[in-house]
Design a protein around this motif. Structure first.
Motif, PDB file in Angstrom:
ATOM      1  N   ALA A 247      57.044   9.371 -49.646  1.00 38.42           N
ATOM      2  CA  ALA A 247      56.605   8.987 -48.303  1.00 38.42           C
ATOM      3  C   ALA A 247      56.095  10.190 -47.511  1.00 38.42           C
ATOM      4  CB  ALA A 247      57.755   8.314 -47.549  1.00 38.42           C
ATOM      5  N   ASN A 248      56.725  11.337 -47.701  1.00 31.86           N
ATOM      6  CA  ASN A 248      56.266  12.544 -47.024  1.00 31.86           C
ATOM      7  C   ASN A 248      54.891  12.968 -47.531  1.00 31.86           C
ATOM      8  OD1 ASN A 248      59.472  12.872 -47.604  1.00 31.86           O
ATOM      9  ND2 ASN A 248      58.970  13.434 -45.513  1.00 31.86           N
ATOM     10  N   MET A 249      54.666  12.781 -48.825  1.00 35.67           N
ATOM     11  CA  MET A 249      53.360  13.120 -49.395  1.00 35.67           C
ATOM     12  C   MET A 249      52.277  12.185 -48.877  1.00 35.67           C
ATOM     13  SD  MET A 249      52.486  13.646 -53.444  1.00 35.67           S
ATOM     14  CE  MET A 249      51.036  14.618 -53.930  1.00 35.67           C
ATOM     15  N   ILE A 250      52.623  10.917 -48.714  1.00 37.08           N
ATOM     16  CA  ILE A 250      51.662   9.958 -48.152  1.00 37.08           C
ATOM     17  C   ILE A 250      51.320  10.341 -46.718  1.00 37.08           C
ATOM     18  CG2 ILE A 250      51.352   7.544 -47.471  1.00 37.08           C
ATOM     19  CD1 ILE A 250      53.175   6.799 -49.843  1.00 37.08           C
ATOM     20  N   GLN A 251      52.341  10.715 -45.935  1.00 34.56           N
ATOM     21  CA  GLN A 251      52.125  11.100 -44.537  1.00 34.56           C
ATOM     22  C   GLN A 251      51.208  12.317 -44.435  1.00 34.56           C
ATOM     23  OE1 GLN A 251      53.451  13.978 -42.931  1.00 34.56           O
ATOM     24  NE2 GLN A 251      52.898  13.435 -40.819  1.00 34.56           N
ATOM     25  N   GLN A 252      51.395  13.288 -45.307  1.00 28.22           N
ATOM     26  CA  GLN A 252      50.560  14.485 -45.268  1.00 28.22           C
ATOM     27  C   GLN A 252      49.107  14.166 -45.569  1.00 28.22           C
ATOM     28  OE1 GLN A 252      52.267  17.393 -47.872  1.00 28.22           O
ATOM     29  NE2 GLN A 252      53.866  17.987 -46.418  1.00 28.22           N
ATOM     30  N   ASN A 253      48.873  13.306 -46.566  1.00 26.64           N
ATOM     31  CA  ASN A 253      47.496  12.956 -46.913  1.00 26.64           C
ATOM     32  C   ASN A 253      46.851  12.076 -45.850  1.00 26.64           C
ATOM     33  OD1 ASN A 253      46.584  13.781 -49.875  1.00 26.64           O
ATOM     34  ND2 ASN A 253      48.776  13.372 -49.945  1.00 26.64           N
ATOM     35  N   MET A 254      47.636  11.212 -45.232  1.00 26.38           N
ATOM     36  CA  MET A 254      47.084  10.312 -44.233  1.00 26.38           C
ATOM     37  C   MET A 254      46.763  11.022 -42.923  1.00 26.38           C
ATOM     38  SD  MET A 254      46.642   7.136 -45.166  1.00 26.38           S
ATOM     39  CE  MET A 254      47.173   5.825 -46.264  1.00 26.38           C
ATOM     40  N   LEU A 255      47.615  11.977 -42.511  1.00 30.07           N
ATOM     41  CA  LEU A 255      47.485  12.582 -41.190  1.00 30.07           C
ATOM     42  C   LEU A 255      47.046  14.043 -41.248  1.00 30.07           C
ATOM     43  CD1 LEU A 255      50.623  11.015 -39.453  1.00 30.07           C
ATOM     44  CD2 LEU A 255      48.253  10.216 -39.416  1.00 30.07           C
ATOM     45  N   LYS A 256      47.848  14.889 -41.885  1.00 28.99           N
ATOM     46  CA  LYS A 256      47.550  16.319 -41.863  1.00 28.99           C
ATOM     47  C   LYS A 256      46.289  16.657 -42.641  1.00 28.99           C
ATOM     48  CE  LYS A 256      52.351  17.801 -41.201  1.00 28.99           C
ATOM     49  NZ  LYS A 256      53.477  18.610 -41.743  1.00 28.99           N
ATOM     50  N   ILE A 257      46.201  16.194 -43.876  1.00 30.48           N
ATOM     51  CA  ILE A 257      45.028  16.491 -44.704  1.00 30.48           C
ATOM     52  C   ILE A 257      43.866  15.573 -44.360  1.00 30.48           C
ATOM     53  CG2 ILE A 257      44.221  16.702 -47.093  1.00 30.48           C
ATOM     54  CD1 ILE A 257      47.073  17.199 -47.942  1.00 30.48           C
ATOM     55  N   ASP A 258      44.183  14.399 -43.785  1.00 27.06           N
ATOM     56  CA  ASP A 258      43.169  13.406 -43.405  1.00 27.06           C
ATOM     57  C   ASP A 258      42.377  12.925 -44.620  1.00 27.06           C
ATOM     58  OD1 ASP A 258      41.894  11.713 -41.643  1.00 27.06           O
ATOM     59  OD2 ASP A 258      40.288  13.139 -41.199  1.00 27.06           O
ATOM     60  N   ASN A 259      43.100  12.643 -45.698  1.00 26.29           N
ATOM     61  CA  ASN A 259      42.487  12.071 -46.894  1.00 26.29           C
ATOM     62  C   ASN A 259      43.102  10.694 -47.103  1.00 26.29           C
ATOM     63  OD1 ASN A 259      41.426  11.423 -49.401  1.00 26.29           O
ATOM     64  ND2 ASN A 259      41.751  13.449 -50.271  1.00 26.29           N
ATOM     65  N   LYS A 260      42.625   9.734 -46.335  1.00 27.39           N
ATOM     66  CA  LYS A 260      43.212   8.390 -46.351  1.00 27.39           C
ATOM     67  C   LYS A 260      43.045   7.687 -47.696  1.00 27.39           C
ATOM     68  CE  LYS A 260      42.970   7.591 -41.372  1.00 27.39           C
ATOM     69  NZ  LYS A 260      42.620   8.993 -41.051  1.00 27.39           N
ATOM     70  N   PRO A 261      41.917   7.804 -48.382  1.00 24.85           N
ATOM     71  CA  PRO A 261      41.824   7.143 -49.699  1.00 24.85           C
ATOM     72  C   PRO A 261      42.854   7.665 -50.702  1.00 24.85           C
ATOM     73  CG  PRO A 261      39.636   7.645 -48.871  1.00 24.85           C
ATOM     74  CD  PRO A 261      40.601   8.304 -47.940  1.00 24.85           C
ATOM     75  N   LEU A 262      43.060   8.997 -50.754  1.00 23.00           N
ATOM     76  CA  LEU A 262      44.054   9.536 -51.673  1.00 23.00           C
ATOM     77  C   LEU A 262      45.466   9.132 -51.248  1.00 23.00           C
ATOM     78  CD1 LEU A 262      44.788  11.248 -54.097  1.00 23.00           C
ATOM     79  CD2 LEU A 262      44.729  13.268 -52.619  1.00 23.00           C
ATOM     80  N   GLY A 263      45.742   9.168 -49.947  1.00 26.87           N
ATOM     81  CA  GLY A 263      47.042   8.721 -49.461  1.00 26.87           C
ATOM     82  C   GLY A 263      47.296   7.257 -49.779  1.00 26.87           C
TER      83      GLY A 263
END
Length: 294
Positions: A247-263
């Motif tokens: 879940a933390n990895m999903i949050q990082q990709n969705m918000l911090k990295i801003d890579n929604k498709p990968l998240g």
């Protein structure tokens, strides 16, 4: 012709039933199904700079599963969830058994009420309480150093054990209640019959009580396992961000990295893994209940 058929259909019990559940069904579709469909759709899109390119691709899944960091974090998430589930259900069963079989009927409601007391506070507050208890200068270390058991405070935070203890405490009521319901449904005459046939208390429990309580145990396992594998708050606060889960990895990709498709691809992959493990457990449990063929 269509008019009379439509009139007869609207007068049926099935139509009235669908009409009754329609508000709940619409709410579920809007609040549950729609976001899930969007996550699945986003997982097949391409990522652009601060935007999402609506072109079909499976590159996100290839990138996720080829990443050793994702595989390691997913494996850790499964391990922590299995550990939490085993500890929680293992401790919940004796409590539920005590309430159902030992306590008099007039005291059962009181004990069930006491079990629900943790729900009076926010989940976040309960996690913070465990952070205070397990911290370097927390309650446990203060007691241990005060009694002279240890010379220096123990480092308990930022560990898998601390995360497991916190999650097990948080989800304990979810495991106790379904097991208690299954135990309450057991006909006590079955137990008396087993003992009349010469079975010991332990064998009566093993052959009668436990199999009949398995539906509640299955429900407890599913209720604990599924949400703990996707928990975000506890690894962040108790683990200090050093032991991230999926879940933390999903949050990082969705918000911090801003890579929604990968998240989204990571989220869908995690859901599929959870579904596969849950189905595997159900299959094994059915074999256990069926018993050996003779």
């Amino acid at each position: 012709m269509a008019g009379p058929v439509k009139t007869r259909w609207t007068r049926t019990e099935a139509f009235n039933g669908y009409l009754m559940i329609s508000p709940t069904l619409i709410y579920a579709l809007l609040m549950l199904a729609a976001p899930l469909v969007m996550i699945v759709a986003y997982s097949f899109f391409k990522d652009g700079y601060l935007t999402v390119i609506h072109e079909f691709t499976t590159e996100n899944y290839v990138q996720a599963w080829s990443d050793p960091i994702f595989r390691a974090i997913l494996l850790r998430s499964v391990w922590v969830s299995v550990l939490v589930t085993a500890v929680t259900v293992g401790l919940a069963f004796p409590v539920a058994y005590f309430i159902s079989f030992v306590l008099p009927a007039q005291k059962k409601s009181l004990w069930l009420f006491l079990i629900t007391i943790p729900f009076w506070t926010s989940y976040l507050i309960r996690v913070f309480q465990w952070k205070v208890i397990l911290s370097y200068n927390g309650v446990i270390n203060s007691v241990l150093t005060g009694l002279g058991i240890v010379d220096h405070p123990l480092q308990m935070l930022n560990s898998v054990g601390a995360i497991a203890v916190t999650l097990a405490h948080s989800y304990a009521p979810f495991a106790i209640l379904p097991i208690f319901v299954s135990l309450e449904k057991i006909d006590r005459s079955f137990l008396e019959a087993g003992q009349d046939l010469g079975e010991s208390r332990f064998m009566t429990f093993w052959r009668v009580t436990l199999p009949l309580a398995m539906p509640g145990v299955i429900g407890a396992v599913m209720i604990v396992f599924i949400p703990t594998i996707g928990d975000y708050v506890t690894p962040e606060l108790i683990g200090g961000g050093k032991l991230p889960m999926v879940a933390n990895m999903i949050q990082q990709n969705m918000l911090k990295i801003d890579n929604k498709p990968l998240g989204s691809a990571i989220a869908v992959s995690a859901m599929l893994v959870v579904a596969a493990i849950a189905l595997l457990f159900l299959v094994l449990n059915r074999r256990f209940l069926r018993g050996p063929k003779g």
